[in-house]
Design a protein around this motif. Sequence first.
Motif, PDB file in Angstrom:
ATOM      1  N   THR A 202      -5.344  29.419 -21.009  1.00 49.39           N
ATOM      2  CA  THR A 202      -4.828  28.387 -21.912  1.00 49.39           C
ATOM      3  C   THR A 202      -5.155  28.637 -23.388  1.00 49.39           C
ATOM      4  OG1 THR A 202      -6.796  27.040 -21.385  1.00 49.39           O
ATOM      5  CG2 THR A 202      -4.768  26.579 -20.157  1.00 49.39           C
ATOM      6  N   PRO A 203      -6.179  29.442 -23.745  1.00 45.07           N
ATOM      7  CA  PRO A 203      -6.360  29.761 -25.170  1.00 45.07           C
ATOM      8  C   PRO A 203      -5.143  30.448 -25.787  1.00 45.07           C
ATOM      9  CG  PRO A 203      -8.384  30.244 -23.989  1.00 45.07           C
ATOM     10  CD  PRO A 203      -7.360  29.885 -22.950  1.00 45.07           C
ATOM     11  N   ALA A 204      -4.245  30.965 -24.957  1.00 45.71           N
ATOM     12  CA  ALA A 204      -3.025  31.587 -25.497  1.00 45.71           C
ATOM     13  C   ALA A 204      -2.124  30.557 -26.172  1.00 45.71           C
ATOM     14  CB  ALA A 204      -2.255  32.279 -24.373  1.00 45.71           C
ATOM     15  N   PHE A 205      -2.315  29.260 -25.839  1.00 48.66           N
ATOM     16  CA  PHE A 205      -1.546  28.186 -26.469  1.00 48.66           C
ATOM     17  C   PHE A 205      -2.254  27.620 -27.701  1.00 48.66           C
ATOM     18  CE2 PHE A 205      -0.131  28.051 -22.014  1.00 48.66           C
ATOM     19  CZ  PHE A 205       1.235  28.052 -22.171  1.00 48.66           C
ATOM     20  N   ALA A 206      -3.290  28.297 -28.180  1.00 48.75           N
ATOM     21  CA  ALA A 206      -4.094  27.780 -29.287  1.00 48.75           C
ATOM     22  C   ALA A 206      -3.240  27.513 -30.518  1.00 48.75           C
ATOM     23  CB  ALA A 206      -5.214  28.760 -29.639  1.00 48.75           C
ATOM     24  N   LEU A 207      -3.613  26.452 -31.233  1.00 50.94           N
ATOM     25  CA  LEU A 207      -2.873  26.056 -32.426  1.00 50.94           C
ATOM     26  C   LEU A 207      -2.947  27.117 -33.521  1.00 50.94           C
ATOM     27  CD1 LEU A 207      -1.224  23.710 -33.606  1.00 50.94           C
ATOM     28  CD2 LEU A 207      -3.366  22.759 -34.500  1.00 50.94           C
ATOM     29  N   ASP A 208      -3.975  27.953 -33.474  1.00 49.63           N
ATOM     30  CA  ASP A 208      -4.125  29.001 -34.488  1.00 49.63           C
ATOM     31  C   ASP A 208      -2.905  29.906 -34.542  1.00 49.63           C
ATOM     32  OD1 ASP A 208      -6.553  27.950 -34.994  1.00 49.63           O
ATOM     33  OD2 ASP A 208      -7.735  29.633 -34.255  1.00 49.63           O
ATOM     34  N   TYR A 209      -2.302  30.161 -33.390  1.00 52.80           N
ATOM     35  CA  TYR A 209      -1.143  31.055 -33.349  1.00 52.80           C
ATOM     36  C   TYR A 209       0.081  30.442 -34.025  1.00 52.80           C
ATOM     37  CZ  TYR A 209      -3.816  33.841 -30.012  1.00 52.80           C
ATOM     38  OH  TYR A 209      -4.788  34.608 -29.414  1.00 52.80           O
TER      39      TYR A 209
ATOM     40  N   PRO B 249       4.114  23.846 -27.158  1.00 54.46           N
ATOM     41  CA  PRO B 249       3.016  24.674 -26.624  1.00 54.46           C
ATOM     42  C   PRO B 249       1.759  23.873 -26.327  1.00 54.46           C
ATOM     43  CG  PRO B 249       3.341  25.095 -28.964  1.00 54.46           C
ATOM     44  CD  PRO B 249       4.492  24.266 -28.516  1.00 54.46           C
ATOM     45  N   LEU B 250       1.470  22.839 -27.139  1.00 57.52           N
ATOM     46  CA  LEU B 250       0.291  22.019 -26.878  1.00 57.52           C
ATOM     47  C   LEU B 250       0.432  21.274 -25.556  1.00 57.52           C
ATOM     48  CD1 LEU B 250      -0.334  20.529 -30.449  1.00 57.52           C
ATOM     49  CD2 LEU B 250      -1.448  22.492 -29.383  1.00 57.52           C
ATOM     50  N   THR B 251       1.640  20.766 -25.298  1.00 55.49           N
ATOM     51  CA  THR B 251       1.875  20.030 -24.054  1.00 55.49           C
ATOM     52  C   THR B 251       1.788  20.943 -22.843  1.00 55.49           C
ATOM     53  OG1 THR B 251       3.344  18.501 -25.246  1.00 55.49           O
ATOM     54  CG2 THR B 251       3.514  18.562 -22.839  1.00 55.49           C
ATOM     55  N   ILE B 252       2.431  22.101 -22.924  1.00 51.96           N
ATOM     56  CA  ILE B 252       2.412  23.040 -21.796  1.00 51.96           C
ATOM     57  C   ILE B 252       0.990  23.510 -21.523  1.00 51.96           C
ATOM     58  CG2 ILE B 252       3.222  25.286 -20.989  1.00 51.96           C
ATOM     59  CD1 ILE B 252       5.763  24.840 -22.596  1.00 51.96           C
ATOM     60  N   GLY B 253       0.228  23.768 -22.590  1.00 52.21           N
ATOM     61  CA  GLY B 253      -1.159  24.183 -22.409  1.00 52.21           C
ATOM     62  C   GLY B 253      -1.982  23.123 -21.694  1.00 52.21           C
ATOM     63  N   LYS B 254      -1.772  21.847 -22.052  1.00 51.93           N
ATOM     64  CA  LYS B 254      -2.502  20.757 -21.399  1.00 51.93           C
ATOM     65  C   LYS B 254      -2.083  20.608 -19.931  1.00 51.93           C
ATOM     66  CE  LYS B 254      -5.094  19.460 -24.789  1.00 51.93           C
ATOM     67  NZ  LYS B 254      -6.572  19.658 -24.714  1.00 51.93           N
ATOM     68  N   VAL B 255      -0.813  20.841 -19.640  1.00 54.43           N
ATOM     69  CA  VAL B 255      -0.342  20.779 -18.247  1.00 54.43           C
ATOM     70  C   VAL B 255      -0.999  21.881 -17.418  1.00 54.43           C
ATOM     71  CG1 VAL B 255       1.675  21.055 -16.765  1.00 54.43           C
ATOM     72  CG2 VAL B 255       1.839  19.663 -18.839  1.00 54.43           C
TER      73      VAL B 255
END
Length: 253
Positions: free
Chosen positions: A169-176, A63-69
Amino acid sequence: MGQALFVASGAYIAGILNYYLNWPIFITIPTGTFVGGAFCTFLLMPVLRLRGIYFSMVTLILPLTIGKVFEALHILGGNDGLSGLGRFTNSTVTCFLAVLATLGCFFGMRRLMATDYGLVFISIGDNDQAAMSGGIDVYSRKNQNVFLAAAVGAFVGAFITHWIGFVGTPAFALDYSILPIASAVVGGIGSQAGAMVGSFIVVPLAEILRTLGGIRMLFYSLALLVFIILLPEGIFKYLERKYHQFERRVKVE
């Protein structure tokens, strides 16, 4: 550790359907739930043969990678995301639906794990090699397990999208990814009731500390350390153990 991927998948699918196709909320949320679950299952299928820390790291990185893309290529608005989405009009009804969905998921999963189908999942979690030697298609069952988990997370993402009327992109936040793990640790790992009890502690604590800005992570980490050190078994299992230690008198006929 890939819960952020589940949440983001449901959030974006529901947001896209509402933003570009003008689908109503009562259609986008179920569609986001099942399509998001299927998408995550397909995406994680190649890594299901990994175990332990390797599987955790891959599911955390995805998810971190997809969010950055999405952010770098400005896909679907990038950081700006898709705004002006359909929202729930009545906050009371919305809260009622959230509680109803939580209870339905909780009791549904408990009922599922009590069946023969669920016992297979438990046996795979305990020892997948033994389950495989018993003739069980372990990887097929793992795909089904991922779909169930991903569908729940995708529902949450779709619901949040229409709660705030925005997806980005906040939907990919690490908090989740962190909050579900922290809730399980605080409440008691291996217990659905424990995870629910932990969520009612961890999530409000995270929201209260949000007003502290960046320093909130310090207090948040200290609070988790206190729980882990003092109650490594979790609150729910601790209370359950204490309850069974009470002396009870039974009349013998």
